[in-house]
Design an enzyme around this catalytic site. Structure first.
Site, PDB file in Angstrom:
ATOM      1  CD  GLN A   1      35.054  40.872  35.328  1.00 49.81           C
ATOM      2  OE1 GLN A   1      35.017  41.624  36.271  1.00 49.81           O
ATOM      3  NE2 GLN A   1      34.231  39.832  35.225  1.00 49.81           N
TER       4      GLN A   1
ATOM      5  CD  GLU B   1      43.709  42.625  40.263  1.00 49.35           C
ATOM      6  OE1 GLU B   1      42.812  43.184  40.890  1.00 49.35           O
ATOM      7  OE2 GLU B   1      44.152  43.057  39.182  1.00 49.35           O
TER       8      GLU B   1
ATOM      9  CG  ASP C   1      40.452  37.565  39.714  1.00 46.54           C
ATOM     10  OD1 ASP C   1      39.256  37.909  39.753  1.00 46.54           O
ATOM     11  OD2 ASP C   1      41.380  38.391  39.761  1.00 46.54           O
TER      12      ASP C   1
ATOM     13  CG  PHE D   1      34.820  40.971  40.470  1.00 42.60           C
ATOM     14  CD1 PHE D   1      33.870  41.875  40.021  1.00 42.60           C
ATOM     15  CD2 PHE D   1      35.801  41.443  41.343  1.00 42.60           C
ATOM     16  CE1 PHE D   1      33.884  43.211  40.431  1.00 42.60           C
ATOM     17  CE2 PHE D   1      35.837  42.771  41.757  1.00 42.60           C
ATOM     18  CZ  PHE D   1      34.882  43.657  41.306  1.00 42.60           C
ATOM     19  CB  SER D   2      38.118  37.724  36.643  1.00 38.91           C
ATOM     20  OG  SER D   2      38.106  38.832  35.778  1.00 38.91           O
TER      21      SER D   2
ATOM     22  CG  ASN E   1      37.691  44.776  33.506  1.00 36.42           C
ATOM     23  OD1 ASN E   1      36.569  45.247  33.548  1.00 36.42           O
ATOM     24  ND2 ASN E   1      38.159  44.031  34.475  1.00 36.42           N
ATOM     25  CG  ASP E   2      40.136  41.117  34.211  1.00 31.47           C
ATOM     26  OD1 ASP E   2      40.536  42.252  33.964  1.00 31.47           O
ATOM     27  OD2 ASP E   2      40.106  40.644  35.363  1.00 31.47           O
TER      28      ASP E   2
ATOM     29  CD1 TRP F   1      35.808  47.514  35.952  1.00 36.03           C
ATOM     30  CD2 TRP F   1      34.737  48.419  37.692  1.00 36.03           C
ATOM     31  NE1 TRP F   1      35.587  46.521  36.878  1.00 36.03           N
ATOM     32  CE2 TRP F   1      34.935  47.048  37.963  1.00 36.03           C
ATOM     33  CE3 TRP F   1      34.079  49.189  38.654  1.00 36.03           C
ATOM     34  CZ2 TRP F   1      34.515  46.430  39.128  1.00 36.03           C
ATOM     35  CZ3 TRP F   1      33.652  48.571  39.821  1.00 36.03           C
ATOM     36  CH2 TRP F   1      33.877  47.208  40.053  1.00 36.03           C
TER      37      TRP F   1
HETATM   38  C1  FRU Z   1      41.663  42.415  37.146  1.00 33.97           C
HETATM   39  C2  FRU Z   1      40.456  42.562  38.037  1.00 33.97           C
HETATM   40  C3  FRU Z   1      40.123  41.240  38.689  1.00 33.97           C
HETATM   41  C4  FRU Z   1      38.671  41.378  39.000  1.00 33.97           C
HETATM   42  C5  FRU Z   1      38.158  42.183  37.829  1.00 33.97           C
HETATM   43  C6  FRU Z   1      37.065  43.145  38.168  1.00 33.97           C
HETATM   44  O1  FRU Z   1      41.728  43.340  36.133  1.00 33.97           O
HETATM   45  O2  FRU Z   1      40.672  43.564  39.009  1.00 33.97           O
HETATM   46  O3  FRU Z   1      40.931  40.933  39.802  1.00 33.97           O
HETATM   47  O4  FRU Z   1      38.027  40.146  39.121  1.00 33.97           O
HETATM   48  O5  FRU Z   1      39.274  42.891  37.322  1.00 33.97           O
HETATM   49  O6  FRU Z   1      36.519  43.696  37.019  1.00 33.97           O
END
Ligand code: FRU
Length: 509
Positions: free
Chosen positions: A64, A230, A179, A104-105, A47-48, A72
């Site tokens: 991520q 986020e 984040d 996390f991010s 993800n991110d 996930w």
């Molecule tokens: C955004 C998010 C962030 C978090 C991450 C977790 O997509 O929810 O806020 O850090 O993904 O994977």
């Protein structure tokens, strides 16, 4: 002789099996739906984008990542690097979950003055600032399970050491406290952290990245609040010699077309407080598939944005097999004055031209009848770019289709003054009820001409209209490549110029 016949037979068998293998083409980075000009991980869940930092000629992209599957899971920071933001090499995973939780991010900075003291023997440290998410605390129903931590690298990002004093910013009891995006605020020689704190932003400052002081809050009553805030970002950009600050704010859900999306505010920042110039809700990308977008650190006055090309509504259901989800094309951000308003535009970075094939150029295409462009260009499967210039913007539609009657529509509706992408009949759509649909975005300018760029990859389209003022990203999954490309208009629009540019794959064969 007998032996020779046997050998020939064996050879035929081997070459036939090679052929069928080549036809199904499941080699790495060339599987069905694999983006050919966008970054995606070799395998597993992504993800991110995280910790994007430019250093020593290399663009680092962390992300991520769950190396244990295609959905996930416990978050790591995957790592890839590039010299041009177009060609990527995936590197070993950079950060693993630890006793404080998942990774996390967050962001990464070049600590050139060694304010953190992590530098040794003159080596400049790269410092990553990320959220440690403690799943046990979350399960126990606590509110303080997200805290901010540090890791540093003294070998240009190849290996990372977690700071023994983690976490450096403790949660005051806010469930969503994550984040961190850190920048160097030169006028006051201090670091500024922009942190997403549930339904607003909290700014912190630090002289050494290790101790943080709360400066201010922003946004409780402003912007889109359909979901949690986020992945923020705070950048400065100039317009006609004047400096503005842009606060990028991702929200999930609550996007203009449902699910997750990226909004922004234009304003001023004085090292303590962000003050927006207006109260309007604005979006970096109106499409369903751009999220968690932030910019690269350490790129000087150039600001380059990258988003995750997916949506939390169905990211875990999309029908790719080996990996899940890709990034958008990197986009250069600029400010523009539109009828007295300061707006953000984004367009593919110029580096994309390094993979341009020979262009086909057409002028004055009259759309009073549908024009099959795919007849006029060779090899239309795979990635390409359309650059369209229309002097009198009226209704028009670009239709991508295949022999199974699966269609993807991209166009402009002059009655509604809206651009749109329609994937209602685009192929595989039933894996999630929120996936099919027609997505719309407003035209933000009122002059008659329009410059439109459409970037098509194997399973995504990105629309940059009016020089990047209205942007839409959208993924799709046809059962067969869209080999037909047709243009039409119910208002007889004239396309004054059209450039079709085939893009070369960024992955080795
Ligand atoms: C955004 C998010 C962030 C978090 C991450 C977790 O997509 O929810 O806020 O850090 O993904 O994977």
């Amino acid at each position: 002789m007998q032996k020779n016949i046997k050998l020939v037979f064996l050879w035929l068998l081997i070459s036939a099996s090679f052929k069928s293998f080549a036809q199904t083409d499941t080699t790495i980075y060339h599987e069905q739906y694999r983006p050919q000009v966008h970054f995606s991980p070799q395998a597993h869940w992504m993800n991110d984008p995280n910790g994007m930092v430019y250093y020593n000629g290399i663009y680092h992209l962390f992300f991520q990542y769950f190396p244990g599957g295609t959905t996930w899971g416990p978050m790591h920071w995957g790592h890839a690097e590039s010299r041009d933001m177009i060609h990527w090499k995936q590197l070993p995973t950079a950060l693993y979950p630890d006793s404080l939780g998942y990774i996390f991010s967050g962001s990464a900075v070049v600590d050139s003055n060694n304010t953190s003291g992590f530098g040794k023997n003159g080596k400049i440290p790269l410092v990553a600032i990320f959220t440690n998410h403690d799943p046990k605390g979350e399960r126990a129903g606590r509110n303080d399970f997200q805290n901010e931590s540090l890791a540093y690298s003294l070998d240009n990002g190849a290996t990372w050491t977690k700071y023994s004093g983690n976490p450096v910013l403790k949660n005051p009891g806010i469930r969503d406290f994550r984040d961190p995006k850190v920048i160097w605020y030169a006028p006051e020689h201090k670091w500024i952290m922009t942190l997403a704190t549930q339904d607003h932003i909290t700014f912190y400052s630090s002289s050494n990245l290790k101790t943080w002081i709360k400066e201010s809050e922003f946004g409780k009553q402003l912007g889109a609040h359909g979901g949690v805030w986020e992945c923020p970002d705070l950048i400065s950009l100039k317009l006609n010699g004047k400096t503005y600050w842009v606060l990028i704010m991702n929200v999930n859900p609550g996007g203009p077309n449902g699910g997750s999306a990226t909004q922004y505010f234009v304003g001023h920042f004085n090292g303590n407080i962000f003050t927006p110039v207006d109260k309007e809700v604005k979006w970096v990308d109106y499409g369903p598939d751009e999220y968690a977008g932030v910019t690269w650190c350490n790129t000087g006055t150039r600001k380059i944005f990258l988003g995750w090309m997916s949506n939390w509504e169905y990211a875990g259901d999309v029908p790719t097999v080996k990996w899940r989800n890709a990034m958008t094309i990197p986009r250069e951000l600029k400010l523009k004055n539109v009828n007295g308003k300061v707006l953000l535009s984004s367009e593919p970075v110029n580096e994309l031209s390094s993979i341009y094939g020979k262009p086909h150029i057409f002028t004055n295409i009259n759309l009073n009848k549908s024009v099959l462009l795919s007849d006029k260009v060779d090899d239309k499967a795979g990635p390409y770019l359309l650059k369209i210039k229309i002097n009198q913007l009226k209704n028009f539609q670009v239709k991508l289709s295949n022999s199974k009657n699966e269609v993807l529509l991209i166009g402009y509706d002059s009655q509604k003054k809206q651009y749109y992408i329609d994937r209602t009949h685009s192929g595989k759509i039933t894996f999630n009820k929120n996936f099919p649909g027609k997505f719309v975005a407003p035209r933000l300018v009122n002059f008659s001409s329009s410059d439109i760029t459409i970037l098509v990859d194997n399973s995504s389209v990105e629309l940059f209209a009016d020089n990047g003022l209205t942007v839409m990203s959208c993924v799709f999954f046809p059962n067969e490549f869209y080999r037909n490309l047709a243009l039409s208009s119910i208002e007889g629009t004239i396309i004054n110029s059209l450039k079709f540019v085939k893009l070369k794959s960024i992955w080795p064969r």
